[in-house]
Design a protein around this motif. Structure first.
Motif, mmCIF file in Angstrom:
data_model
loop_
_atom_site.group_PDB
_atom_site.id
_atom_site.type_symbol
_atom_site.label_atom_id
_atom_site.label_comp_id
_atom_site.label_asym_id
_atom_site.label_seq_id
_atom_site.Cartn_x
_atom_site.Cartn_y
_atom_site.Cartn_z
ATOM 1 N N VAL A 1 -22.597 2.377 -26.872
ATOM 2 C CA VAL A 1 -24.008 2.671 -27.497
ATOM 3 C C VAL A 1 -23.531 2.985 -28.895
ATOM 4 N N ASP B 1 -20.621 17.472 -18.923
ATOM 5 C CA ASP B 1 -20.139 18.070 -19.939
ATOM 6 C C ASP B 1 -20.979 18.567 -21.369
ATOM 7 N N VAL C 1 -15.890 19.629 -13.330
ATOM 8 C CA VAL C 1 -16.426 18.370 -12.643
ATOM 9 C C VAL C 1 -17.406 18.701 -11.728
ATOM 10 N N SER D 1 -4.995 13.638 -14.400
ATOM 11 C CA SER D 1 -3.968 14.452 -14.757
ATOM 12 C C SER D 1 -3.314 14.767 -13.683
ATOM 13 N N LYS D 2 -3.512 14.579 -12.401
ATOM 14 C CA LYS D 2 -3.039 14.893 -10.994
ATOM 15 C C LYS D 2 -2.338 13.662 -10.381
ATOM 16 N N ARG E 1 -8.009 11.546 -21.730
ATOM 17 C CA ARG E 1 -9.274 11.805 -21.215
ATOM 18 C C ARG E 1 -9.839 10.324 -20.350
ATOM 19 N N GLY F 1 -23.543 6.627 -20.551
ATOM 20 C CA GLY F 1 -22.199 7.258 -20.108
ATOM 21 C C GLY F 1 -21.885 6.681 -18.663
ATOM 22 N N ALA G 1 -20.566 12.377 -13.990
ATOM 23 C CA ALA G 1 -22.140 12.416 -13.813
ATOM 24 C C ALA G 1 -22.854 11.296 -13.443
ATOM 25 N N ASP H 1 -18.749 2.649 -22.163
ATOM 26 C CA ASP H 1 -17.818 2.060 -22.812
ATOM 27 C C ASP H 1 -16.433 1.911 -22.104
ATOM 28 N N GLU H 2 -16.434 2.397 -20.786
ATOM 29 C CA GLU H 2 -15.043 2.064 -20.182
ATOM 30 C C GLU H 2 -15.187 0.840 -19.419
ATOM 31 N N ARG I 1 -12.744 11.841 -12.838
ATOM 32 C CA ARG I 1 -11.722 11.920 -14.114
ATOM 33 C C ARG I 1 -10.386 13.094 -13.566
ATOM 34 N N PHE J 1 -14.424 25.772 -11.109
ATOM 35 C CA PHE J 1 -13.509 25.359 -11.808
ATOM 36 C C PHE J 1 -12.333 25.259 -11.043
ATOM 37 N N TYR J 2 -11.602 24.392 -10.799
ATOM 38 C CA TYR J 2 -10.147 24.470 -10.135
ATOM 39 C C TYR J 2 -9.076 23.636 -10.751
#
Ligand code: FAD
Length: 440
Positions: free
Chosen positions: A96, A297, A316, A52-53, A147, A11, A15, A40-41, A48, A350-351
């Protein structure tokens, strides 16, 4: 057999980036064949939450390389060159497709078998899809999930083509709330639909939610609560409307789906112990197989602050800290903090940032909520400042604060960490000018 590495991080998200930096710092880099990251990215690990910001802003949007990890912790920005310079192999755009923990091998979609001595599973989570809830249409050209960077690029394109049009946002969690704010900034009209009584149902109290919903309504966002999307009306490959369970029809030029996430555990089904929808680890982030660690996660770990209860967080900060913890445990097996089985001394955090607002949450929202501060809408250019403490057995279990200064946020975090008596918190807040409000 293809290649083999001493350490493999599976991954390439948040992390993975923080694990790589921790590894490089402890080892002064890696030697060839020692450490690889398989993702896979197509790009090196990035922060991440930026997707969204800042990534969705109409002007001055963030773009890579600016938000590669570990920019979010104000630390080094790890570009692809950084990995090269530190001897860490990035195997990008590679998925994978199976894992064999007995043989210690991973099989990739390019047909390569990669062996490891120690594996760190950092596969994160994926966005839940409408189809899992019996609604078809995810493949329509104007339906967006968020995502990955690829998703974000797609959303930017769809959003630009809908300028002045209507978006239906499905889901009232943080993805829905942050995307709604971004859509408004991009001059797309937003209707949010979710089944709960108020937004952020798992975290916010009704009083906190009311503040944000009023704030959003003043920006033109319409809330349709207590119902769900039953189906999507698709024509020519595009959604034209969302049909709700209560029979209403919401015209849509685009749809954004934020209905939760599921941890990517599938590769290890039947091979590793699972709990709370994730891979179960001990306080060292070690799974039921001693050569395999899990972080971020995907990992469910015992939390010292919660009396050792096993929890999984999609935060995060958790990804960063569990990654560092695993590397510490792997490279210094007899190191001070990393005792087998011991719970991890992690303070859940969390924020979110939307419009001109910014909130932080620490701990657990268990017990009774006691509100403080001023919940009235801020005047033009003004700043909102309020919050809540969750009190359990006379002690603070969790704390939420909107618009806190760095010192105030730290004071809330330390009240939760020390499980302060509520009287102490009242005095602390009083001295900072944040009086207590009513109780629920
Ligand atoms: P991820 O960052 O998801 O990384 C997992 C990686 O594994 C990905 O690269 C994935 O493609 C890869 N992968 C998975 N399976 C395979 C496979 N089989 N083969 C190869 N690669 C694989 N948290 C906050 O606390 N505050 C926020 O404001 C916030 N905002 C967010 C906004 C968005 C849009 C999103 C999506 C999340 C946000 N989060 C936020 C959550 C935070 O980003 C996650 O908790 C964090 O990314 C988890 O890190 P991770 O490394 O465990 O997983």
């Amino acid at each position: 057999m293809g290649r083999a590495f001493a350490y493999v991080i599976l991954g390439g998200g948040v992390a993975a980036g923080y694990a790589a930096l921790e590894f490089a710092r402890r080892r002064a880099g890696a030697s060839p064949g020692e450490l690889c990251i398989i993702s896979d990215e197509a790009v090196a690990p990035y922060e991440r939450p930026a997707l969204s910001k800042a990534y969705l802003l109409p002007q001055g949007a963030a773009r890579l390389p600016a938000f590669h990890t570990c920019a979010g912790a104000n630390d080094e920005v790890l570009t692809e060159q950084w990995y090269k310079d530190h001897g860490i192999e990035l195997v990008l755009a590679t998925r994978v497709i199976s894992a064999d923990v007995r043989r210690k091998t991973l099989l990739t979609d390019s047909g390569e078998t990669i062996g490891y001595k120690t594996l760190i599973v950092a596969t994160g989570a994926r966005a839940s899809e409408l189809e899992e809830f019996g609604v078809r249409g995810s493949d329509a050209a104007n339906v967006c999930y968020l995502r990955s960077l690829e998703d974000a690029d797609r959303m930017v394109g769809v959003m630009r083509s809908c300028h002045g049009g209507n978006a239906v946002v499905i889901g009232g969690g943080y993805i829905g709330m942050e995307c709604a704010a971004a859509l408004v900034a991009n001059e797309v009209k937003v209707t949010m639909v979710f089944p709960g009584k108020h937004c952020m149902g798992r975290l916010f109290t009704p009083k906190i939610a009311e503040f944000y919903e009023k704030y959003y309504a003043a920006k033109g966002v319409v809330f349709v609560k207590g119902t769900a999307v039953k189906s999507l009306e698709v024509s020519d490959g595009k959604v034209a409307a969302a049909i709700l369970r209560d029979g209403r029809r919401l015209p849509a030029d685009m749809v954004v789906v934020g209905i939760g996430a599921r941890a990517n555990t599938g590769l290890f089904d039947g091979q590793l112990a699972v709990e709370r929808g994730g891979i179960k680890v001990n306080g060292r982030m070690q799974t039921s197989d001693s050569a395999v660690y899990a972080v971020g996660d995907v990992a469910a770990f015992p939390v010292a602050l919660l009396g050792g209860a096993v929890r999984r967080f999609e935060h995060v900060d958790c990804a960063r800290r569990t990654a560092r913890r695993a590397i510490e445990a792997i490279l210094e097996p007899s190191g001070g903090a990393a005792e087998e089985g011991k719970a991890f001394g992690y303070l859940p955090y969390f924020y979110s940032r939307v419009f001109a607002l910014s909130w932080q949450f620490y701990g657990d929202n268990a017990g009774e909520a006691v509100h403080f501060g001023d919940f009235s809408p801020p005047g033009a250019g003004g700043k909102a400042k309020f919050g809540a403490c969750w009190v359990s057995g006379g002690r603070v279990a969790g704390a939420f604060i909107e618009g806190g200064s760095r010192e105030e946020n730290e004071a809330m975090a330390s009240a939760v960490r020390s499980r302060a008596a509520i009287a102490d918190v009242a005095a602390e807040l009083g001295s900072r000018g944040l009086g207590f409000a009513d109780e629920e």
